[in-house]
Write an enzyme that holds these catalytic residues in place. Structure first.
Site, PDB file in Angstrom:
ATOM      1  N   SER A 255      42.495  47.776 -28.523  1.00 21.06           N
ATOM      2  CA  SER A 255      41.176  48.139 -29.018  1.00 21.06           C
ATOM      3  C   SER A 255      41.231  49.562 -29.563  1.00 21.06           C
ATOM      4  O   SER A 255      42.280  50.207 -29.525  1.00 21.06           O
ATOM      5  CB  SER A 255      40.145  48.064 -27.892  1.00 21.06           C
ATOM      6  OG  SER A 255      40.304  49.173 -27.034  1.00 21.06           O
ATOM      7  N   LYS A 256      40.089  50.030 -30.018  1.00 24.38           N
ATOM      8  CA  LYS A 256      40.019  51.364 -30.619  1.00 24.38           C
ATOM      9  C   LYS A 256      40.575  52.458 -29.702  1.00 24.38           C
ATOM     10  O   LYS A 256      41.090  53.459 -30.164  1.00 24.38           O
ATOM     11  CB  LYS A 256      38.565  51.709 -30.969  1.00 24.38           C
ATOM     12  CG  LYS A 256      38.030  50.878 -32.106  1.00 24.38           C
ATOM     13  CD  LYS A 256      37.228  51.729 -33.101  1.00 24.38           C
ATOM     14  CE  LYS A 256      36.940  50.961 -34.382  1.00 24.38           C
ATOM     15  NZ  LYS A 256      35.867  49.950 -34.174  1.00 24.38           N
ATOM     16  N   ARG A 257      40.441  52.231 -28.387  1.00 25.86           N
ATOM     17  CA  ARG A 257      40.948  53.224 -27.439  1.00 25.86           C
ATOM     18  C   ARG A 257      42.433  53.503 -27.651  1.00 25.86           C
ATOM     19  O   ARG A 257      42.951  54.542 -27.289  1.00 25.86           O
ATOM     20  CB  ARG A 257      40.774  52.726 -26.003  1.00 25.86           C
ATOM     21  CG  ARG A 257      39.391  52.833 -25.445  1.00 25.86           C
ATOM     22  CD  ARG A 257      39.347  52.310 -24.028  1.00 25.86           C
ATOM     23  NE  ARG A 257      39.811  50.914 -23.952  1.00 25.86           N
ATOM     24  CZ  ARG A 257      40.904  50.527 -23.340  1.00 25.86           C
ATOM     25  NH1 ARG A 257      41.645  51.397 -22.711  1.00 25.86           N
ATOM     26  NH2 ARG A 257      41.257  49.257 -23.340  1.00 25.86           N
TER      27      ARG A 257
END
Ligand code: GLU
Length: 489
Positions: A255-257
């Site tokens: 994910s964006k993390r």
């Protein structure tokens, strides 16, 4: 399997093309190519709040960048269009009529509040939390009267009482089963007349004659619902293949993390489409368990669903970067110049006209750079000194190199020697500079690092002698001069 293979990639334009989506697209593309089939691109833009045209364009651009050419879809057309879900509402209405005629659907007038109460009660009993089929028991006359009076209603699928558990052979995971008591009379059409997600996808896949649905396993729980719809319509059920997730290094869903996740972000970071394609192709599929460098032709000629892994794959940025470096090093000088040009243009260092008029010079530069970088964005830092009239010397390099005793004498001696050099090529430059350490009684490293910093502004650069030759005599002499104030004699 033959020419009849028809697969689709069906992104929702609620964001850019994500690494996971790109891998799904690649597998569909490769599967179609492998079987001489058809690769369809369908844009699932039915979520009006989150779908944007900008996202659709970004997805198309990313597909093009990766070289994922599709046979039918936006811009290309095809016999099963339109290829945007928002333009296919008529076919959903049509399918609902077919289901009505087959007595496979019924109107349901239960309000959301009633449904909530039923669900709560069912949960409290620990029983089935799906719809309790109240409206399925209404007489046709009653139902028609309520519709005629304008009472809001949805249309539900009339799942046969004796349907039992749903088992399907997944081309990646093997037999997958869903117990009979999980089967629900799902909603097909909402009160506002729009098709639900599962209804739209199924009608699209059926009417587009899709033979294999290859998609992420986040859709696994939708599959039994979709199978029931195929069955109600009397349409052949396609082969399903659910791809495992891609995880970050921490084992969590990518994910964006985890940093960059869109294909275009990787492009902007200096990754090559061939490397991204190669990397993603092998993230969950293997040719033979060994091959790491894979051309798109080999992929297209050999892809098979039975070599797709059931296990989640871990995305490893370092491995992608390594692979990118392999592709960069394999470029011929002339290809590397082409690939480097957009980066030079973007940084305002050079344009196509300049490259054309000095091709030889650029092709001499190419291998000096391509052998030393892993990402194309590194080009700019590495060669900037060749294009700028004046350079800024990295302060750290001043401290570490120019401040050393002997640096000043080195620059002076280098300038004196190079000034008299007629043919300013790498071989002559090298021979000239190599004589300096001994004549000054200094270590070669002191001399060459001082010259490197003066010429390039940095301790890291392409090979020194070649760089000086490419920079040319006047600029070289000027830079040796300009750096003197910082250099300790
Ligand atoms: N539009 C769905 C998504 O972007 C894919 C639907 C499907 O492949 O069946 O997740």
């Amino acid at each position: 399997m033959s020419e009849n293979v028809r697969v689709r990639f069906a992104p929702s334009p609620t964001g850019h093309l994500h690494i996971g989506g790109a891998r799904t697209a690649i597998y569909n593309w490769a599967f179609a190519r492998r079987h001489g089939g058809t690769f369809v691109l369908r844009i699932e833009d039915t979520d009006p709040e989150r779908s944007t045209d900008e996202n659709t364009q970004a997805i198309l651009r990313a597909m093009e960048w990766l070289g994922l050419d599709y046979d039918e879809g936006p811009g290309v057309g095809g016999p099963y269009g339109p290829y945007f879900q928002t333009q296919r509402f008529a076919s959903y209405a049509d399918a609902l009529e077919r289901l009505k005629a087959a007595d496979a659907t019924y109107p349901c007038f239960c309000t959301p509040a009633q449904l909530d109460t039923k669900r709560e009660a069912a949960r409290a009993r620990g029983g089935f939390a799906g719809y309790d089929r109240t409206c399925r028991l209404l007489s046709v006359a009653d139902a028609e009267a309520r519709i005629a009076s304008g009472e809001p209603h949805v249309w539900r699928l009339k799942v046969p009482d004796d349907r039992g558990e749903i088992i399907f052979p997944d081309a990646v995971r093997g037999d997958v089963s869903f117990p009979a008591d999980a089967v629900d009379d799902l909603v097909l059409v909402r009160t506002d007349g729009t098709a639900t997600y599962n209804f739209a996808v199924t009608i699209d896949d059926a009417t587009m004659a899709i033979t294999h649905v290859v998609r992420g396993d986040d859709h696994l729980s939708n599959t039994p619902k979709q199978i029931l719809i195929y069955e109600a319509l009397g349409e052949p059920v396609p082969v399903f293949a659910h791809l495992s997730m891609i995880l970050g290094a921490d084992g969590k869903r990518l994910s964006k993390r985890h940093g960059a996740t869109s294909v275009e972000a990787y492009r902007d970071l200096g990754y090559l489409p061939e490397a991204v394609m190669n990397y993603l192709a092998l993230l969950g599929w293997s040719l033979d368990g060994e091959t790491t460098i894979l051309s798109r032709e080999t992929l297209a000629g050999n892809f098979s669903l039975d070599r797709v892994s059931r296990n989640p794959a871990i995305f490893d940025d370092e491995k992608l970067e390594w692979l990118n470096g392999v592709y960069i090093r394999e470029f011929s000088p002339s290809v590397f110049v082409e690939r480097m040009l957009p980066w030079l243009e973007e940084a305002g260092l050079a344009n196509a006209g300049e490259v054309e008029s000095r091709r030889e010079w650029f092709e001499e530069l190419a291998p000096l750079v391509s052998e030393r970088i892993k990402r194309m964005d590194e080009v700019v830092d590495m060669v900037g000194f060749l294009f700028r009239d004046a350079i800024t010397i990295d302060p750290l390099a001043k401290d570490k190199v120019l401040a050393k005793e002997g640096a000043g004498r080195s620059l002076e001696a280098a300038a004196d020697a190079l000034m008299h050099l007629e043919d300013f090529d790498a071989v002559k430059v090298e021979a000239t500079l190599r004589a300096i350490p001994e004549s000054l009684g200094l270590k070669p490293k002191i001399v060459f690092q001082a010259v490197r910093v003066a010429i390039t502004g940095s301790t890291i650069s392409p090979p020194l002698f070649e760089s000086i030759a490419l920079l040319g005599k006047p600029r070289t002499l000027a830079r040796l001069q300009d750096a003197r104030p910082w250099a300790t004699v």
